[in-house]
Design an enzyme around this catalytic site. Structure first.
Site, PDB file in Angstrom:
ATOM      1  CD  GLU A 135      -2.877  -1.178   2.386  1.00  0.00           C
ATOM      2  OE1 GLU A 135      -3.694  -2.110   2.454  1.00  0.00           O
ATOM      3  OE2 GLU A 135      -2.831  -0.223   3.207  1.00  0.00           O
ATOM      4  N   PRO A 136       0.313   2.425  -0.234  1.00  0.00           N
ATOM      5  CG  PRO A 136      -1.009   4.102  -1.204  1.00  0.00           C
ATOM      6  CD  PRO A 136      -1.089   2.712  -0.649  1.00  0.00           C
ATOM      7  CB  ILE A 165      -0.974  -3.607  -8.035  1.00  0.00           C
ATOM      8  CG1 ILE A 165      -1.299  -3.197  -6.595  1.00  0.00           C
ATOM      9  CG2 ILE A 165      -1.565  -4.968  -8.379  1.00  0.00           C
ATOM     10  CD1 ILE A 165      -0.660  -4.075  -5.533  1.00  0.00           C
ATOM     11  CB  THR A 166       3.159  -6.472 -11.210  1.00  0.00           C
ATOM     12  OG1 THR A 166       4.325  -5.903 -10.621  1.00  0.00           O
ATOM     13  CG2 THR A 166       3.488  -6.983 -12.599  1.00  0.00           C
ATOM     14  NE  ARG A 275      35.077  -0.863 -30.196  1.00  0.00           N
ATOM     15  CZ  ARG A 275      34.905   0.238 -30.912  1.00  0.00           C
ATOM     16  NH1 ARG A 275      34.374   0.150 -32.120  1.00  0.00           N
ATOM     17  NH2 ARG A 275      35.234   1.406 -30.420  1.00  0.00           N
ATOM     18  N   GLY A 346      31.221   0.032 -23.373  1.00  0.00           N
ATOM     19  CA  GLY A 346      31.656   1.429 -23.422  1.00  0.00           C
ATOM     20  C   GLY A 346      30.535   2.366 -23.820  1.00  0.00           C
ATOM     21  CD  GLU A 370       7.493 -11.352  -5.623  1.00  0.00           C
ATOM     22  OE1 GLU A 370       7.800 -12.406  -5.035  1.00  0.00           O
ATOM     23  OE2 GLU A 370       6.982 -11.324  -6.753  1.00  0.00           O
TER      24      GLU A 370
END
Length: 390
Positions: A135-136, A165-166, A275, A346, A370
């Site tokens: 909750e908040p 809340i996902t 690279r 980089g 979680e």
């Protein structure tokens, strides 16, 4: 992009069925998830069709009983599926973990009648769940939650706000923890709430650093009526149910973290071998080679840690301490590995031309969700030294 293709993780799986399952997941990843991951994340698009595909393929039901449409898979297999999905797109891997967490209360504590009525659709009917504990003003201190459920005849009336809340705006069902009694942990009860319940509304989704394709929002309960037949477990048992779910959910987060870290390492190795500077591949320079070696070692250690905890769970043995350790170590490892991957690339690593900058932004949230990693350290310490003295 580098030409060198990453090698699939060499997994130790217990059965031929599990090996076939991983092959299926890799096929779905290559065809349906990975090709669009970067573009859809940047656009903030939620891949609902992917979740329907995963549901139809049985991948949202893996750790649950076949009696109710589950996959009857051990947790050590389920978690490796999560890792594969998260390596392709964390929005998907974490979404499957959250959905599984949302089913945990009913599967573990519901009556036989409740499970028979609701679980088949939740596990394989194309539905998507959300888990509503925070909750908040009640995050790490979850036992202080303020959302209330008041008895009214055969119904409960829920009033309050849930936060972070996902799937909040898109979920078809929610496991909601609400206060039905005294202050503290003993006054909390769990409910299964339909996503379209009258009085339930979602706020505008949060604007996040990463995982932009996964909608995270506050949910407001304004007199939401829930029949007592949707109460899960006994009155006052909700906090114990929530903690039980979180032990398993933390393993899901650990597996997702290792998936993101593996994806970052694969990119770093591919880039370093392709690279060239000073006339040779930068992977020839010892300082960078040692960095890659350390990244790979942290990933392998994290994978072993979450699988050890999963096997304890599969054997019916206590695993709470190991779950906290896995969540702590794997998510810290993911943050470190993804940061190092940006460094290996980089200036290119800091651009959106390569996915490592996205991996680094996404890894951060895994140290928070979680149970923050500070909370994990408290859990581990309590197992070692007992509760804190007042």
């Amino acid at each position: 992009m580098p030409d060198r293709a990453p090698q699939p993780v060499d997994r130790q799986l217990p059965t031929d069925e599990a090996r076939d399952l991983i092959a299926l997941v890799r096929d779905i990843v290559q065809r349906e998830i990975a090709p669009r991951a970067a573009e859809e994340e940047e656009a903030g698009l939620f891949p609902r069709e992917v979740f329907r595909l995963l549901s139809g393929s049985g991948l949202l039901a893996l750790p649950y009983a076949s009696e109710y449409g589950g996959g009857d898979q051990p947790y050590e297999v389920y978690l490796q599926v999560l890792e594969e999905l998260a390596a392709a797109r964390l929005t998907v891997g974490l979404g499957v973990s959250v959905h599984s967490l949302s089913c945990h209360a009913l599967a573990g504590y519901g009556t036989k009648e409740q499970r028979a009525e609701h679980l088949p659709a939740m596990l394989g009917g194309g539905l998507l769940g959300a888990y509503c504990l925070s909750e908040p003003a009640s995050g790490s201190d979850a036992a202080s939650l303020r959302t209330k459920a008041v008895r009214d005849g055969d119904d409960w009336v829920l009033t309050g706000t849930k936060a972070w809340i996902t799937h909040g705006p898109v979920a078809d069902f929610l496991t909601v923890l609400a206060r039905t009694g005294v202050e503290g942990a003993r006054g909390i009860t769990a409910f299964l709430v339909p996503g379209d319940a009258p009085g339930l509304s979602a706020a505008v989704p949060e604007k996040k650093m990463g995982m932009k394709g996964s909608p995270t929002a506050q949910l407001h309960c304004d007199g939401v009526r829930v029949p007592d037949s949707r109460r899960i477990g006994d009155e006052g048992q909700g906090f114990a149910i929530a903690l039980s779910a979180l032990d398993s959910g933390r393993l899901g987060i650990a597996a997702c973290a290792i998936g993101v870290a593996q994806a970052a390492l694969d990119q770093a190795v591919a880039y370093a071998t392709d690279r060239t500077q000073f006339g040779r591949p930068i992977a020839d320079f010892q300082g960078l080679r040692f960095m890659l070696a350390d990244m790979a070692t942290r990933i392998e250690a994290g994978r072993s840690l979450y699988l050890t905890a999963a096997r304890l769970r599969d054997e019916g043995r206590p695993f709470s301490r190991q779950a906290a350790m896995a969540k702590l170590f794997c998510t810290d490892a993911a943050m470190g590995v993804t940061t190092d991957a940006v460094q290996v690339l980089g200036g290119y690593g800091y651009t959106q031309d390569f996915p490592v900058e996205r991996y680094m932004r996404e890894a951060k949230v895994l140290q928070i969700v979680e149970g923050t990693n500070q909370i994990q350290r408290m859990v581990i310490a309590r197992h070692l030294a007992g509760p804190e003295t007042r």
